[in-house]
Design a protein around this motif. Structure first.
Motif, mmCIF file in Angstrom:
data_model
loop_
_atom_site.group_PDB
_atom_site.id
_atom_site.type_symbol
_atom_site.label_atom_id
_atom_site.label_comp_id
_atom_site.label_asym_id
_atom_site.label_seq_id
_atom_site.Cartn_x
_atom_site.Cartn_y
_atom_site.Cartn_z
ATOM 1 N N UNK A 89 0.828 -1.209 0.000
ATOM 2 C CA UNK A 89 0.000 0.000 0.000
ATOM 3 C C UNK A 89 0.867 1.265 0.000
ATOM 4 N N UNK A 90 2.194 1.096 -0.016
ATOM 5 C CA UNK A 90 3.084 2.266 0.022
ATOM 6 C C UNK A 90 3.470 2.636 -1.412
ATOM 7 N N UNK A 91 3.061 3.841 -1.865
ATOM 8 C CA UNK A 91 3.366 4.203 -3.244
ATOM 9 C C UNK A 91 4.876 4.221 -3.492
ATOM 10 N N UNK A 92 5.305 3.519 -4.515
ATOM 11 C CA UNK A 92 6.724 3.532 -4.887
ATOM 12 C C UNK A 92 7.584 2.571 -4.102
ATOM 13 N N UNK A 93 6.964 1.729 -3.306
ATOM 14 C CA UNK A 93 7.750 0.740 -2.559
ATOM 15 C C UNK A 93 8.610 -0.079 -3.520
ATOM 16 N N UNK A 94 9.869 -0.301 -3.103
ATOM 17 C CA UNK A 94 10.794 -1.082 -3.937
ATOM 18 C C UNK A 94 10.844 -2.492 -3.367
ATOM 19 N N UNK A 95 10.402 -3.461 -4.168
ATOM 20 C CA UNK A 95 10.361 -4.851 -3.675
ATOM 21 C C UNK A 95 11.669 -5.555 -4.013
ATOM 22 N N UNK A 96 12.521 -5.699 -3.006
ATOM 23 C CA UNK A 96 13.777 -6.436 -3.214
ATOM 24 C C UNK A 96 13.528 -7.916 -2.988
ATOM 25 N N UNK A 97 12.702 -8.224 -1.995
ATOM 26 C CA UNK A 97 12.395 -9.616 -1.663
ATOM 27 C C UNK A 97 10.870 -9.700 -1.623
ATOM 28 N N UNK A 98 10.295 -10.532 -2.476
ATOM 29 C CA UNK A 98 8.832 -10.594 -2.567
ATOM 30 C C UNK A 98 8.201 -11.096 -1.268
ATOM 31 N N UNK A 99 9.008 -11.648 -0.368
ATOM 32 C CA UNK A 99 8.482 -12.112 0.926
ATOM 33 C C UNK A 99 8.168 -10.945 1.863
ATOM 34 N N UNK A 100 8.700 -9.750 1.593
ATOM 35 C CA UNK A 100 8.493 -8.616 2.503
ATOM 36 C C UNK A 100 7.066 -8.084 2.415
ATOM 37 N N UNK A 101 6.426 -7.931 3.579
ATOM 38 C CA UNK A 101 5.079 -7.375 3.610
ATOM 39 C C UNK A 101 4.962 -6.138 4.487
ATOM 40 N N UNK A 102 5.888 -5.975 5.436
ATOM 41 C CA UNK A 102 5.890 -4.751 6.234
ATOM 42 C C UNK A 102 7.338 -4.333 6.474
ATOM 43 N N UNK A 103 7.499 -3.096 6.911
ATOM 44 C CA UNK A 103 8.857 -2.542 6.919
ATOM 45 C C UNK A 103 8.967 -1.384 7.902
ATOM 46 N N UNK A 104 10.168 -1.230 8.469
ATOM 47 C CA UNK A 104 10.471 -0.021 9.258
ATOM 48 C C UNK A 104 11.813 0.507 8.765
ATOM 49 N N UNK A 105 11.874 1.812 8.546
ATOM 50 C CA UNK A 105 13.123 2.431 8.098
ATOM 51 C C UNK A 105 13.434 3.623 9.002
ATOM 52 N N UNK A 106 14.638 3.598 9.575
ATOM 53 C CA UNK A 106 15.063 4.662 10.481
ATOM 54 C C UNK A 106 16.192 5.446 9.806
ATOM 55 N N UNK A 107 16.022 6.762 9.642
ATOM 56 C CA UNK A 107 17.117 7.535 9.056
ATOM 57 C C UNK A 107 18.274 7.656 10.044
ATOM 58 N N UNK A 108 19.484 7.641 9.529
ATOM 59 C CA UNK A 108 20.679 7.798 10.368
ATOM 60 C C UNK A 108 21.165 9.223 10.190
ATOM 61 N N UNK A 109 21.054 10.013 11.279
ATOM 62 C CA UNK A 109 21.404 11.434 11.185
ATOM 63 C C UNK A 109 22.595 11.722 12.079
ATOM 64 N N UNK A 110 23.672 12.195 11.446
ATOM 65 C CA UNK A 110 24.910 12.477 12.175
ATOM 66 C C UNK A 110 25.340 13.912 11.877
ATOM 67 N N UNK A 111 25.563 14.690 12.924
ATOM 68 C CA UNK A 111 25.904 16.107 12.757
ATOM 69 C C UNK A 111 24.897 16.806 11.839
ATOM 70 N N UNK A 112 23.644 16.535 12.077
ATOM 71 C CA UNK A 112 22.508 17.108 11.333
ATOM 72 C C UNK A 112 22.428 16.679 9.866
ATOM 73 N N UNK A 113 23.289 15.730 9.462
ATOM 74 C CA UNK A 113 23.216 15.242 8.081
ATOM 75 C C UNK A 113 22.737 13.801 8.049
ATOM 76 N N UNK A 114 21.912 13.477 7.045
ATOM 77 C CA UNK A 114 21.506 12.081 6.854
ATOM 78 C C UNK A 114 22.690 11.344 6.235
ATOM 79 N N UNK A 115 23.159 10.302 6.919
ATOM 80 C CA UNK A 115 24.267 9.514 6.365
ATOM 81 C C UNK A 115 23.788 8.173 5.810
ATOM 82 N N UNK A 116 22.531 7.836 6.064
ATOM 83 C CA UNK A 116 22.015 6.568 5.550
ATOM 84 C C UNK A 116 20.737 6.195 6.260
ATOM 85 N N UNK A 117 20.357 4.933 6.130
ATOM 86 C CA UNK A 117 19.157 4.429 6.821
ATOM 87 C C UNK A 117 19.425 3.020 7.332
ATOM 88 N N UNK A 118 18.655 2.668 8.360
ATOM 89 C CA UNK A 118 18.581 1.291 8.852
ATOM 90 C C UNK A 118 17.212 0.779 8.407
#
Ligand code: SME
Length: 149
Positions: A89-118
């Protein structure tokens, strides 16, 4: 499973080490070991406006995600954790593994900059709840703290 056990294990593993790749690898491994009902856990790091695959556990995944694309790109662009009950139901979701049905993504912010995500995926719809949000944000915070040495 208790987040406090996970976090204390992770604290020990990251203690005295500041290498970003080594610590991401052990963080992904600890998540994989502790969290039930997940099929992917890992990192993407921001490089030239793209999220590039980092250490993970699970099936091979997409290597590059443009900023703003998918759940990972949306979390990085918004700088907020995104919990998706049903990825279909998430527009633009990228399916890497068709087994995935739900997801949590946490941005990694260091010195006020986004360096990546978990990013953590589950085959179960609605797998990630408010306690998971708090627990996973605490995992990301421990990882970020470890980088400071
Ligand atoms: N589903 C993610 C892509 C990354 S993989 O799930 C590992 C997304 O939409 O951002």
């Amino acid at each position: 499973m208790s987040y406090s056990d996970l976090l204390s294990d992770l604290t020990g593993l990251l203690d005295g080490e500041c290498d970003p790749i080594a610590n991401a690898a052990n963080t992904a491994a600890v998540i994989w070991q502790y969290l039930p009902d997940i099929n992917w856990a890992g990192f993407y790091f921001l490089k030239r406006q793209q999220l590039v695959l980092g250490p993970f556990q699970g099936k091979p995944a997409c290597v590059r995600i443009p900023m703003g694309a998918g759940v990972c790109g949306a979390a990085a662009a918004s700088r907020h954790t995104i919990v998706v009950r049903d990825v279909h139901e998430f527009p633009g979701h990228i399916a890497c593994d068709s087994a995935s049905n739900s997801e949590i993504v946490i941005p990694l912010i260091r010195n006020r900059r986004v360096i990546g995500v978990l990013d953590i995926d589950s085959p179960r719809i609605g797998r990630f709840t408010e306690p998971d949000r708090a627990g996973c944000e605490a995992i990301a915070a421990l990882y970020l703290k470890s980088l400071a040495g």
